[in-house]
Design an enzyme around this catalytic site. Structure first.
Site, mmCIF file in Angstrom:
data_model
loop_
_atom_site.group_PDB
_atom_site.id
_atom_site.type_symbol
_atom_site.label_atom_id
_atom_site.label_comp_id
_atom_site.label_asym_id
_atom_site.label_seq_id
_atom_site.Cartn_x
_atom_site.Cartn_y
_atom_site.Cartn_z
ATOM 1 N N HIS A 66 0.836 -1.207 0.000
ATOM 2 C CA HIS A 66 0.000 0.000 0.000
ATOM 3 C C HIS A 66 0.862 1.244 0.000
ATOM 4 O O HIS A 66 0.400 2.324 -0.323
ATOM 5 C CB HIS A 66 -0.980 -0.005 1.176
ATOM 6 C CG HIS A 66 -0.331 0.256 2.494
ATOM 7 N ND1 HIS A 66 0.472 -0.664 3.122
ATOM 8 C CD2 HIS A 66 -0.337 1.351 3.289
ATOM 9 C CE1 HIS A 66 0.912 -0.154 4.253
ATOM 10 N NE2 HIS A 66 0.451 1.069 4.375
ATOM 11 N N LYS A 71 9.395 -2.855 3.402
ATOM 12 C CA LYS A 71 10.555 -2.754 4.273
ATOM 13 C C LYS A 71 10.498 -3.795 5.368
ATOM 14 O O LYS A 71 9.434 -4.078 5.925
ATOM 15 C CB LYS A 71 10.535 -1.344 4.905
ATOM 16 C CG LYS A 71 11.753 -0.993 5.692
ATOM 17 C CD LYS A 71 12.771 -0.268 4.847
ATOM 18 C CE LYS A 71 14.095 -0.116 5.566
ATOM 19 N NZ LYS A 71 14.796 -1.390 5.732
ATOM 20 N N LYS A 107 9.529 -9.054 5.035
ATOM 21 C CA LYS A 107 10.530 -9.703 5.888
ATOM 22 C C LYS A 107 11.221 -10.783 5.086
ATOM 23 O O LYS A 107 10.637 -11.348 4.162
ATOM 24 C CB LYS A 107 9.847 -10.339 7.105
ATOM 25 C CG LYS A 107 10.779 -10.580 8.273
ATOM 26 C CD LYS A 107 11.036 -9.290 9.004
ATOM 27 C CE LYS A 107 11.721 -9.444 10.313
ATOM 28 N NZ LYS A 107 11.478 -8.260 11.163
ATOM 29 N N SER A 363 15.871 3.303 10.045
ATOM 30 C CA SER A 363 16.113 2.804 8.683
ATOM 31 C C SER A 363 15.515 3.778 7.668
ATOM 32 O O SER A 363 16.094 4.025 6.607
ATOM 33 C CB SER A 363 15.435 1.446 8.478
ATOM 34 O OG SER A 363 16.248 0.419 8.967
HETATM 35 N N1 GLU Z 1 14.369 -5.954 11.688
HETATM 36 C C1 GLU Z 1 13.888 -4.751 12.274
HETATM 37 C C2 GLU Z 1 12.425 -4.899 12.653
HETATM 38 O O1 GLU Z 1 11.940 -5.965 12.868
HETATM 39 C C3 GLU Z 1 14.196 -3.541 11.420
HETATM 40 C C4 GLU Z 1 13.548 -3.509 10.082
HETATM 41 C C5 GLU Z 1 14.023 -2.381 9.179
HETATM 42 O O2 GLU Z 1 14.813 -1.553 9.619
HETATM 43 O O3 GLU Z 1 13.581 -2.352 8.039
HETATM 44 O O4 GLU Z 1 11.730 -3.939 12.848
#
Ligand code: GLU
Length: 472
Positions: A66, A71, A107, A363
């Site tokens: 969306h 990310k 993820k 990030s």
């Molecule tokens: N792995 C981290 C989380 O679960 C960071 C994810 C990111 O920075 O994109 O939020």
């Protein structure tokens, strides 16, 4: 643990459905928000140092588009499977929505125990995984941007950006294809401690709410509160550090091999060094050993911070948890069964889906830095310092008084990259906490903070779907 008894994704769906009841969105739209849009399961061969070929199992799940890009981190763990990656990808969508980070959720996971591989083997696995993602258009600064997660860090992110850039020559924004990179490779200062610092800011904001604390029989503020931290990885270490630096007492720290306890407080850096040199957290000078690590979760304390893996507090141990506040630094540390038991007891559970959003928030700052090709503070730092110096000199001459050298240095200071990142993170976590509490306060039917957080996320994602005109 078999997926017949425990499905992490199903647990996320259950929490979602519980919250959806408190919204007025169309059923079909809710179904769309909940679903994982794209699941990429791959297998690829990698030649190991001894000449053997190993077939590696890996995933990348894009839960929602969306907003673009998607990310979320990449984890290296033997427990990785499709169910886990799907659950974690969905949590990313909701997490980003709550903290107003304009990304969809994703993820990735590689089913390996990184301890069983040499550095060179890990590099080959990471690079091959990246090229598989490139081939299928599953990575890119405007498509899907991975980051560190359990078992990965700056080193792996550097391999990813290098592989991506070499396969996409001339792509000016290539550095924005992954975050959590070393500063020398386009990373941002403040990313490493971001999740732990975000956990601290979120819990501190809740602790500053006098009415909420009164209900728990606690005084406002984090000062003097007894904290138990599970996990001394990046998130646990930094959470412990910021609580200690702000006057809380970290009375216990738990790791795989056991836990240690000291009512007078533990210093996370000293514990970290002790573990590094002896190979175990146990036998730390002045502390009592807790041989069964999970017993530490059951200690009498004010704040419990599970900062390791999912499913650590469940139907079997939830009734023995004595903490008044649980700050979910890990993703999914409590099962819905544990949630129900603890909510009944009146425990305040500050939910993972926004509490550990510090990582993705910073990030986002890193990605913005990469797209703008300039370090934060580069343009204004000197200007601010000159202006502050000018104002100070004027004030001194008008009042006839002078400030101390230390005070002068402090007032003159122009913001560096790390100052801006920390302040952006603080603002983000405070606003998100207040937004969720406001939803909860306005609707007394909402049973707990997790449900309020889901309602907040669902509303934001639904509004954005509607704005896209997908459902005319
Ligand atoms: N792995 C981290 C989380 O679960 C960071 C994810 C990111 O920075 O994109 O939020």
């Amino acid at each position: 643990m078999s997926n017949e008894q425990y499905s992490f994704f199903h647990n996320v769906e259950r929490s979602f459905d519980k919250a959806a009841e408190f919204t007025k969105w169309d059923k079909g739209l809710l179904e769309q928000i909940k679903a994982c849009n794209s699941v990429y399961r791959m297998r690829f061969p990698v030649k190991m140092d001894d000449g053997r070929i190993e077939v590696i199992e890996a995933y990348r799940v894009q839960h929602s588009q969306h907003k673009s890009p998607c990310k979320g981190g990449i984890r290296f763990s033997e427990a990785v499977d499709q169910d886990e990656v799907m659950a974690l990808a969905s949590l990313m969508t909701y997490k980003c929505a709550i903290v107003n980070v304009p990304f969809g959720g994703a993820k990735g996971g590689i089913k390996i125990n990184p301890r069983n591989y040499s550095t060179y083997e890990l590099e080959k696995i990471t690079r091959r995984y990246t090229s598989e993602l490139v081939k299928k258009n599953f990575i890119g600064p405007g498509i899907d941007v991975p980051a560190p997660d359990y078992g990965t860090g700056e080193r792996e992110m550097a391999w990813i950006v290098d592989t991506y850039a070499s396969l996409k020559p001339g792509e000016i924004d290539a550095a924005g294809c992954v975050t959590g990179k070393p500063v020398s490779q386009g990373g941002v200062r403040g990313r490493k401690e971001a999740t732990g610092l975000g956990v601290f800011y979120g819990v501190r904001e809740v602790c500053n709410m006098a009415d909420r604390m009164k209900k728990l029989g606690l005084t406002p503020g984090v000062e003097g509160k007894r904290v138990v931290v599970q996990g001394l990885g990046n998130v646990g270490y930094h959470s412990a550090k910021f609580f200690r630096e702000h006057g809380s007492i970290v009375i216990a720290i738990a790791e795989y091999e056991g836990a240690i306890f000291n009512l007078n407080g533990l210093n996370e850096e000293a514990v970290f060094q002790h573990r590094k040199s002896t190979g175990s957290i146990l036998n730390f000078p002045g502390a009592t050993n807790i041989v069964k690590s999970t017993d530490a979760l059951e200690l009498e304390c004010d704040i419990l911070i599970p900062a390791a893996l999912e499913n650590v507090i469940n139907g079997n141990n939830a009734d023995r948890i004595k903490a008044k506040i649980i700050g979910e630094a890990a993703n999914g540390p409590l099962t819905p069964e544990a949630d129900a038991i603890l909510n009944k007891k009146g425990t305040l559970i500050v939910p993972d889906m926004y509490l550990n959003a510090g990582g993705v928030t910073v990030s986002y700052f890193e990605w913005l830095k990469n797209l703008s090709h300039v370090r934060y503070g580069r343009l204004e730092k000197r200007f601010t310092e000159n202006m502050n110096s000018h104002i100070l000199t004027q004030m001194e001459s008008l009042t006839g008084k002078t400030v101390s050298d230390a005070e002068r240095k402090f007032i003159m200071h122009g913001a560096e990259e790390v100052d801006l990142v920390h302040s952006g993170l603080e603002e983000t976590m405070i606003t998100a906490t207040q937004e969720i509490i406001e939803i909860w306060d306005k609707n007394p039917e909402i049973p707990d903070m997790r449900t309020a957080a889901y309602v907040c996320a669902i509303n934001k994602v639904a509004i954005s779907y509607n704005e896209l005109g997908i459902f005319p």
